[in-house]
Design an enzyme around this catalytic site. Sequence first.
Site, PDB file in Angstrom:
ATOM      1  N   HIS A 264       0.833  -1.207   0.000  1.00  0.00           N
ATOM      2  CA  HIS A 264       0.000   0.000   0.000  1.00  0.00           C
ATOM      3  C   HIS A 264       0.867   1.257   0.000  1.00  0.00           C
ATOM      4  O   HIS A 264       0.722   2.141  -0.849  1.00  0.00           O
ATOM      5  CB  HIS A 264      -0.910  -0.046   1.226  1.00  0.00           C
ATOM      6  CG  HIS A 264      -1.833   1.110   1.377  1.00  0.00           C
ATOM      7  ND1 HIS A 264      -3.176   1.037   1.084  1.00  0.00           N
ATOM      8  CD2 HIS A 264      -1.621   2.381   1.813  1.00  0.00           C
ATOM      9  CE1 HIS A 264      -3.739   2.207   1.321  1.00  0.00           C
ATOM     10  NE2 HIS A 264      -2.820   3.045   1.775  1.00  0.00           N
ATOM     11  N   GLU A 265       1.790   1.328   0.969  1.00  0.00           N
ATOM     12  CA  GLU A 265       2.625   2.520   1.076  1.00  0.00           C
ATOM     13  C   GLU A 265       3.599   2.627  -0.102  1.00  0.00           C
ATOM     14  O   GLU A 265       3.950   3.736  -0.534  1.00  0.00           O
ATOM     15  CB  GLU A 265       3.385   2.523   2.406  1.00  0.00           C
ATOM     16  CG  GLU A 265       2.499   2.493   3.647  1.00  0.00           C
ATOM     17  CD  GLU A 265       1.457   3.598   3.685  1.00  0.00           C
ATOM     18  OE1 GLU A 265       1.657   4.660   3.042  1.00  0.00           O
ATOM     19  OE2 GLU A 265       0.425   3.396   4.357  1.00  0.00           O
TER      20      GLU A 265
ATOM     21  N   HIS B 108       1.921   4.542  -2.827  1.00  0.00           N
ATOM     22  CA  HIS B 108       2.043   5.996  -2.631  1.00  0.00           C
ATOM     23  C   HIS B 108       3.417   6.489  -3.081  1.00  0.00           C
ATOM     24  O   HIS B 108       3.545   7.489  -3.791  1.00  0.00           O
ATOM     25  CB  HIS B 108       1.872   6.340  -1.153  1.00  0.00           C
ATOM     26  CG  HIS B 108       0.485   6.210  -0.623  1.00  0.00           C
ATOM     27  ND1 HIS B 108      -0.608   6.711  -1.270  1.00  0.00           N
ATOM     28  CD2 HIS B 108       0.027   5.649   0.532  1.00  0.00           C
ATOM     29  CE1 HIS B 108      -1.697   6.458  -0.549  1.00  0.00           C
ATOM     30  NE2 HIS B 108      -1.332   5.821   0.547  1.00  0.00           N
TER      31      HIS B 108
ATOM     32  N   HIS C 192       3.961   6.425  -6.821  1.00  0.00           N
ATOM     33  CA  HIS C 192       3.143   7.485  -7.413  1.00  0.00           C
ATOM     34  C   HIS C 192       3.917   8.808  -7.339  1.00  0.00           C
ATOM     35  O   HIS C 192       4.035   9.550  -8.322  1.00  0.00           O
ATOM     36  CB  HIS C 192       1.821   7.582  -6.657  1.00  0.00           C
ATOM     37  CG  HIS C 192       0.761   8.368  -7.348  1.00  0.00           C
ATOM     38  ND1 HIS C 192      -0.516   8.517  -6.826  1.00  0.00           N
ATOM     39  CD2 HIS C 192       0.756   9.081  -8.512  1.00  0.00           C
ATOM     40  CE1 HIS C 192      -1.235   9.253  -7.644  1.00  0.00           C
ATOM     41  NE2 HIS C 192      -0.485   9.621  -8.665  1.00  0.00           N
TER      42      HIS C 192
END
Length: 612
Positions: free
Chosen positions: A404-405, A408, A411
């Site tokens: 998940h992180e 980020h 991105h």
Amino acid sequence: MTSMNAIFLDKDDAGGGGIPTRDQARLEDTWDLTLLYATPQDWQAAFEKLQSSYEKIEQWKGRVAESAQILRDVLEFDKELSLEIERLGHYASLESSGDSSNSENLNREALFENLLTRIGEATAFVSPEIQALDDATFERYLADETLAPWRISLRKQRRFKPHTLSANEERILALGHSALRGHGETFSQLTNVDMKFGVVTDEKGVEREVSQSSFSSFLNKRDPDVRRNAFKRFYAEIDDHKFTVASTLANSIKADVFHARARNYPSAREAALFSDDMPASVYDNLIATVRANLPALHRYYDVRRRLLGLGEIHHYDTYVPIVDKMETDISWDDATGKVLAALAPLGAEYVETLGVGLRGRWCDRYENKGKRSGAFSSSSYRNPPFIMMNYKRDVFSDVYTLAHEAGHSMHTWYAQREQSYQDYHYPIFLAEVASTFNEELLTHHLLAATSDRRMRAYLVNRQIDDIRGTVFRQTMFAEFEKLTHAMEEAGEPLTLDSFRASYRGLLDAYFGPEFAIDPELELECLRIPHFYSAFYVYKYATGLSAAVALASQVLETGDAARYLGFLKSGGSKMPLPTLADAGVDMSRPEPIERTLRLFAQRVDELEALLAE
């Protein structure tokens, strides 16, 4: 003035065993902040340089609208300020997150916040002077090639004209920023430092410390007594401070409403949605769609109760994997390997870049005393997109948190490479797509890699609980935020009792009539950090729904170009058009309905896999 830096919070907390102090952590397990500033003294020197230079912006006071060239000059100077502000703030916040009990870290952060307030006061004239331009002059300036790099940013800023105040009023709001936004820091210090949650005897008879971070580790244990005791111990401490925390939350909500009214928004919710150009209908569609699908959630809770062999199901029974004897022991290196393998469909550049970061020192890996709970990704322009974890090798969901992180962070990495500083900051609405997209690819990879029936059931259960936690649970939180802010706007009291009553109504609706709701669970609304960043959590639910659609697109076509284009776009477009370009229409309920259909299908599959 551009925002300091982006911190993308994880939905849940993580937990573990013995908790070392910060100075006991291995260097290779911590992030390398020397890439920001080689020493704390270098940070201090940069801070003092900014302190002595920011007032130069006042040379343009009263002159911003003179010409396109003057406008560009002031924007470029403000950009240079913002770049240094972002870097300074990034370092200070990461040091404090690593150990919020360290007085040097707290002092550095306080110094920075005070300076930020003064800079905000000094630069407060810029936006009102831009907004004071008449439409014809604004368009003429924008057509000038001098301002070509700033067109996207200026058009976004122009949207705020109805909500921009006079220079003096903006100055007053800037002066009051720290005082009005201090409730989140108070909450963090209280729950992460001052609160002592005691110890619980685990299933091996060993006493283990309970903390904000370790709480979820206990809830994953097979022994129901361990789960129940940890739940009771944890909420006993919350109960001891319930009036204080309720007051802190109430004042945070009051600050939200104050800012919305001061800036002439119809409500605090619409103020929060405005920057993303997000219609309130998207928020309301989410709640309505999830509400319509609550029977599937209630059915799942009954399936979970039966498969766990429980007479009744409590909240502390909703996190333990249904498939027993499959508690995991996954090292950091193994977790990194699984994540990278899952993301192979995104291409060599993506995987190799992320691998260097995770195996190097992008990430602060494990819990220590005074460290912030949960997980996040935090960035500043042209610097590593650092990740904070509280990784526990016995909590399988932490592998998902890492993926998940990483979403980020990558991105950010792509947006920084493709966009100018003023256009790289993507909004949180889009950030939650990138992070949950990675989780979807991880699930697909792990399911494809196993032929074991029980392991498949374990992973299916994990995906069910991910949708439950990300769509159903975050929507319940979003509805709580909508209700409590509406109460303040209607002049109704925000007290411990009113918080508990509002939250109890949501618990009854979302968990259903057959669920055993402990009275302590009414206090859960007082321990959610995201409530201090109001109207944030709905983006988890919309983000996962968009991610399910985008992940299916990549896996079905074998082409990641459209998705990578989404990452590279940064903040150059508004969220809904950005997602539309990538192939998802979030203005309609269909993506949410698709995700909830997947949830119901997975519940059927789980039941079949575990049938006698």
